[in-house]
Design a protein around this motif. Structure first.
Motif, short mmCIF file in Angstrom:
data_model
loop_
_atom_site.label_atom_id
_atom_site.label_comp_id
_atom_site.label_asym_id
_atom_site.label_seq_id
_atom_site.Cartn_x
_atom_site.Cartn_y
_atom_site.Cartn_z
N VAL A 19 45.87 52.08 42.99
CA VAL A 19 46.64 50.96 42.33
C VAL A 19 45.75 49.95 41.95
O VAL A 19 44.79 49.37 42.68
CB VAL A 19 47.60 50.27 43.74
N GLN A 20 45.79 49.64 40.81
CA GLN A 20 45.03 48.57 40.03
C GLN A 20 45.61 47.10 39.92
O GLN A 20 45.00 46.19 39.70
CB GLN A 20 44.56 49.16 38.70
N HIS A 21 47.05 47.26 39.88
CA HIS A 21 47.92 45.96 39.53
C HIS A 21 49.02 46.20 40.55
O HIS A 21 49.80 47.13 40.50
CB HIS A 21 48.19 45.88 38.10
N LEU A 22 49.51 45.10 41.01
CA LEU A 22 50.57 45.31 41.89
C LEU A 22 51.43 43.72 41.86
O LEU A 22 50.95 42.82 41.57
CB LEU A 22 49.99 45.17 43.46
N SER A 61 45.65 43.61 44.37
CA SER A 61 46.10 45.05 44.32
C SER A 61 45.75 45.67 45.69
O SER A 61 46.25 46.61 46.23
CB SER A 61 45.27 45.74 43.29
#
Length: 229
Positions: A19-22, A61
């Motif tokens: 997960v790089q962006h949340l 993230s």
């Protein structure tokens, strides 16, 4: 960046994703008139109103987690039953749907919702559907949460009570942010009045009543030691 792993429902497959962006959706009920009424209720409790609804909050993230426990700094934190989408690749079949729980600092929430979202983890289940496999029955999936050792029901609704996964995928696409490594959780459904949300345990289920398959998560809330200073 956080590494997550999902067992794909209906397949003998494990999918790993960094997960790089949340993102956390907020005020995301499909009935926006009811959402506005809820905002007015929260304002009476000191929670600042959003500038627009629905809202979308980028969060760190590393807060995406698959874990059995959450550490809390004080007693006024609680979860929220949600669904989550995780984009595991470039194709439509790479969008995964799972259960989620946004553990939120309620004391900090009165100073800023975005701040409170970054003060606790977004818990995700370990099983997921390929969103494309669910077809038109996505809205019918049942979303429930229980709190405490006694498993007291605190939330009970449907995915259809919230803006759809496709709605948020379209928003991400419009922002140029629909790509591998993005995760988004949905915002939540109402809590049952009179149930104490500040419990030492949360359990959330996303259930396909047609097939009996489900994605679940559960975790204990552990108070951190009293600080010095």
């Amino acid at each position: 960046m956080t590494a997550l792993e999902f067992e794909i429902i209906g397949e003998d497959t494990l999918v790993s994703i960094d997960v790089q962006h949340l993102y956390n959706a907020g005020y995301a009920g499909r009935d926006q008139a009811a959402v506005r009424h809820h905002i007015e209720e929260l304002a009476e409790l000191g929670v600042p109103a959003p500038t627009t609804t629905p809202s979308l909050y980028p969060v760190s993230s590393y807060l995406a987690r698959q874990s059995d426990s959450v550490e809390a700094q004080h007693e006024r934190t609680s979860g929220e039953a949600e669904w989550g989408i995780v984009i595991a690749g470039p194709n439509a079949d790479d969008v995964l749907l799972t259960v989620a729980c946004d553990h939120t600092d309620r004391a900090l929430e009165v100073h800023g919702v975005a701040w409170s979202k970054n003060a606790g983890p977004d818990m995700l289940g370990r099983r997921a559907w390929r969103l494309s496999s669910l077809g038109g029955r996505v809205d019918d999936l049942r979303l429930r949460a229980w709190v405490g050792q006694e498993r007291t029901l605190i939330q009970d609704g449907r995915v259809g009570d919230l803006l759809s996964p496709q709605y948020w995928l379209d928003v991400l696409a419009e922002r140029g942010e629909r790509h591998e490594g993005v995760a988004l959780i949905s915002g939540t459904i109402p809590m049952i009045p009179g149930v104490d949300q500040f419990a030492d345990r949360w359990e959330v289920e996303l259930l396909d009543e047609q097939t009996g398959e489900s994605a679940t998560l559960s975790y204990g809330v552990e108070r951190m030691p009293v600080p010095i200073g």
